[in-house]
Design a protein around this motif. Sequence first.
Motif, PDB file in Angstrom:
ATOM      1  N   LEU A 134      19.524 -34.391  53.187  1.00  0.00           N
ATOM      2  CA  LEU A 134      19.120 -33.209  53.953  1.00  0.00           C
ATOM      3  C   LEU A 134      18.640 -32.109  53.013  1.00  0.00           C
ATOM      4  CD1 LEU A 134      19.640 -32.502  57.093  1.00  0.00           C
ATOM      5  CD2 LEU A 134      21.406 -30.999  56.208  1.00  0.00           C
ATOM      6  N   ARG A 135      17.441 -31.585  53.317  1.00  0.00           N
ATOM      7  CA  ARG A 135      16.939 -30.438  52.545  1.00  0.00           C
ATOM      8  C   ARG A 135      17.081 -29.192  53.406  1.00  0.00           C
ATOM      9  NH1 ARG A 135      13.500 -34.351  50.808  1.00  0.00           N
ATOM     10  NH2 ARG A 135      12.103 -34.015  52.562  1.00  0.00           N
ATOM     11  N   VAL A 136      17.762 -28.190  52.876  1.00  0.00           N
ATOM     12  CA  VAL A 136      17.980 -26.948  53.617  1.00  0.00           C
ATOM     13  C   VAL A 136      17.333 -25.811  52.844  1.00  0.00           C
ATOM     14  CG1 VAL A 136      19.706 -25.385  54.571  1.00  0.00           C
ATOM     15  CG2 VAL A 136      20.161 -27.837  54.515  1.00  0.00           C
ATOM     16  N   ALA A 137      16.434 -25.079  53.523  1.00  0.00           N
ATOM     17  CA  ALA A 137      15.770 -23.935  52.903  1.00  0.00           C
ATOM     18  C   ALA A 137      16.350 -22.660  53.491  1.00  0.00           C
ATOM     19  CB  ALA A 137      14.271 -23.996  53.153  1.00  0.00           C
ATOM     20  N   MET A 138      16.679 -21.706  52.618  1.00  0.00           N
ATOM     21  CA  MET A 138      17.260 -20.443  53.094  1.00  0.00           C
ATOM     22  C   MET A 138      16.360 -19.280  52.714  1.00  0.00           C
ATOM     23  SD  MET A 138      20.798 -18.578  51.940  1.00  0.00           S
ATOM     24  CE  MET A 138      21.903 -19.674  52.784  1.00  0.00           C
ATOM     25  N   LEU A 139      16.217 -18.346  53.686  1.00  0.00           N
ATOM     26  CA  LEU A 139      15.555 -17.069  53.429  1.00  0.00           C
ATOM     27  C   LEU A 139      16.531 -15.999  53.908  1.00  0.00           C
ATOM     28  CD1 LEU A 139      12.693 -15.926  52.547  1.00  0.00           C
ATOM     29  CD2 LEU A 139      12.279 -15.621  54.994  1.00  0.00           C
ATOM     30  N   SER A 140      16.483 -14.802  53.327  1.00  0.00           N
ATOM     31  CA  SER A 140      17.330 -13.733  53.848  1.00  0.00           C
ATOM     32  C   SER A 140      16.450 -12.596  54.369  1.00  0.00           C
ATOM     33  CB  SER A 140      18.298 -13.225  52.777  1.00  0.00           C
ATOM     34  OG  SER A 140      17.585 -12.593  51.741  1.00  0.00           O
ATOM     35  N   THR A 141      17.047 -11.771  55.251  1.00  0.00           N
ATOM     36  CA  THR A 141      16.259 -10.758  55.945  1.00  0.00           C
ATOM     37  C   THR A 141      15.724  -9.679  55.022  1.00  0.00           C
ATOM     38  OG1 THR A 141      18.260  -9.519  56.427  1.00  0.00           O
ATOM     39  CG2 THR A 141      17.498 -11.084  58.109  1.00  0.00           C
ATOM     40  N   THR A 142      16.268  -9.587  53.813  1.00  0.00           N
ATOM     41  CA  THR A 142      15.798  -8.569  52.877  1.00  0.00           C
ATOM     42  C   THR A 142      14.572  -9.029  52.085  1.00  0.00           C
ATOM     43  OG1 THR A 142      17.409  -9.418  51.293  1.00  0.00           O
ATOM     44  CG2 THR A 142      18.053  -7.468  52.561  1.00  0.00           C
ATOM     45  N   GLU A 143      14.150 -10.292  52.288  1.00  0.00           N
ATOM     46  CA  GLU A 143      13.046 -10.810  51.473  1.00  0.00           C
ATOM     47  C   GLU A 143      11.680 -10.701  52.137  1.00  0.00           C
ATOM     48  OE1 GLU A 143      15.803 -14.471  50.755  1.00  0.00           O
ATOM     49  OE2 GLU A 143      14.057 -14.669  49.436  1.00  0.00           O
ATOM     50  N   GLY A 144      11.658 -10.485  53.439  1.00  0.00           N
ATOM     51  CA  GLY A 144      10.363 -10.395  54.095  1.00  0.00           C
ATOM     52  C   GLY A 144       9.967 -11.690  54.786  1.00  0.00           C
ATOM     53  N   ASP A 177       9.885 -12.152  64.716  1.00  0.00           N
ATOM     54  CA  ASP A 177       8.903 -12.939  65.484  1.00  0.00           C
ATOM     55  C   ASP A 177       7.892 -13.603  64.551  1.00  0.00           C
ATOM     56  OD1 ASP A 177       8.741 -10.668  68.351  1.00  0.00           O
ATOM     57  OD2 ASP A 177      10.121 -12.310  67.843  1.00  0.00           O
ATOM     58  N   GLY A 178       7.456 -12.877  63.547  1.00  0.00           N
ATOM     59  CA  GLY A 178       6.509 -13.417  62.568  1.00  0.00           C
ATOM     60  C   GLY A 178       7.106 -14.588  61.804  1.00  0.00           C
ATOM     61  N   PHE A 179       8.368 -14.448  61.438  1.00  0.00           N
ATOM     62  CA  PHE A 179       9.093 -15.504  60.718  1.00  0.00           C
ATOM     63  C   PHE A 179       9.175 -16.764  61.576  1.00  0.00           C
ATOM     64  CE2 PHE A 179      12.316 -17.554  58.263  1.00  0.00           C
ATOM     65  CZ  PHE A 179      13.325 -17.966  59.122  1.00  0.00           C
ATOM     66  N   LEU A 180       9.598 -16.587  62.841  1.00  0.00           N
ATOM     67  CA  LEU A 180       9.746 -17.736  63.735  1.00  0.00           C
ATOM     68  C   LEU A 180       8.386 -18.371  64.023  1.00  0.00           C
ATOM     69  CD1 LEU A 180      12.398 -16.191  66.172  1.00  0.00           C
ATOM     70  CD2 LEU A 180      12.802 -17.958  64.447  1.00  0.00           C
TER      71      LEU A 180
END
Lengths: 219, 80
Positions: A134-144, A177-180
């Motif tokens: 399983l490959r899991v990619a994480m982004l956080s809300t402070t990164e844009g 919304d842009g992220f999704l």
Amino acid sequence: MKQITLKHQILQGNQKIAEKNRKVLRDHSVYMINLMSSPGAGKTSFLEYSLRFLKKHVGIGVIEGDVATTLDAERIASTGVEVFQINTHGACHLDAQMISSVLGSFDLNKLDLLIIENVGNLVCPAEFDLGENLRVAMLSTTEGADKVTKYPTVFECAHAVILNKIDLLPYVNFGLDGFLGALQDLNPKVPIFQVSALSGEGMESWIKWLLERKESNCL
Amino acid sequence: MHEISIIYSILTMIEESAKENGIKKVSKIKLVIGTERLVMPEALYFAFEQLKREPIDQDAVLEMEERIGRDLYIDYFEGE
């Protein structure tokens, strides 16, 4: 003058070792996860929270990857989970050989789940198969939210995407919304987990999904 | 990225194949590079110029064909 046709894949060395890792893990029924994000997205905090619940259900090991220090391995060790730290001393990603050299340090007969926290980097880790399930990619809300389109490979090849630090949404200019929408274009079927590793919000769904995913893989 | 490792792998593969095929001097190496592989052609040319070795590929020329997708392979090489 001779012309020799090769059609040889370059960088196949890593791929061969990744397949060997995959076989070793399969032989021991160990499910391996490769967690990737940029530095500071919250991978270690996310794991600290997840492990407290996961260890009640399954045998777990963690492989920590960093350029330097054992800081992350020490944090994971405090959860009571067995952990090994790989220091790359300059390499910007973990590769299959590094994982292969550490696999033997675990008693794989006692493990159901092995989690790799990759080096903080949104570019290179996506290129190196480690033998994971399983490959899991994480982004956080402070990164844009634009990081999905700016760093497409890691999000395109992910089996799950985590959006961390949702507790900060009221305070940052993150276009949810842009992220999704960007993920919908790039990787339409990928499950997305909006979480806060700090407050615990959303973490239960992620943990439940992971355990179910692991179970269905072993059938 | 990692153009140096890529060129190192390429030169190793080419030199081995050249020996097997009785080629003493390589004149051209043709690569196929997928757009999704995050490889920079300029960095690849630079790494190639730095890592080329006497006598086998010192005068070799690197040619790259860009394709959409994830390919990254040596198509063919020429020499005598």
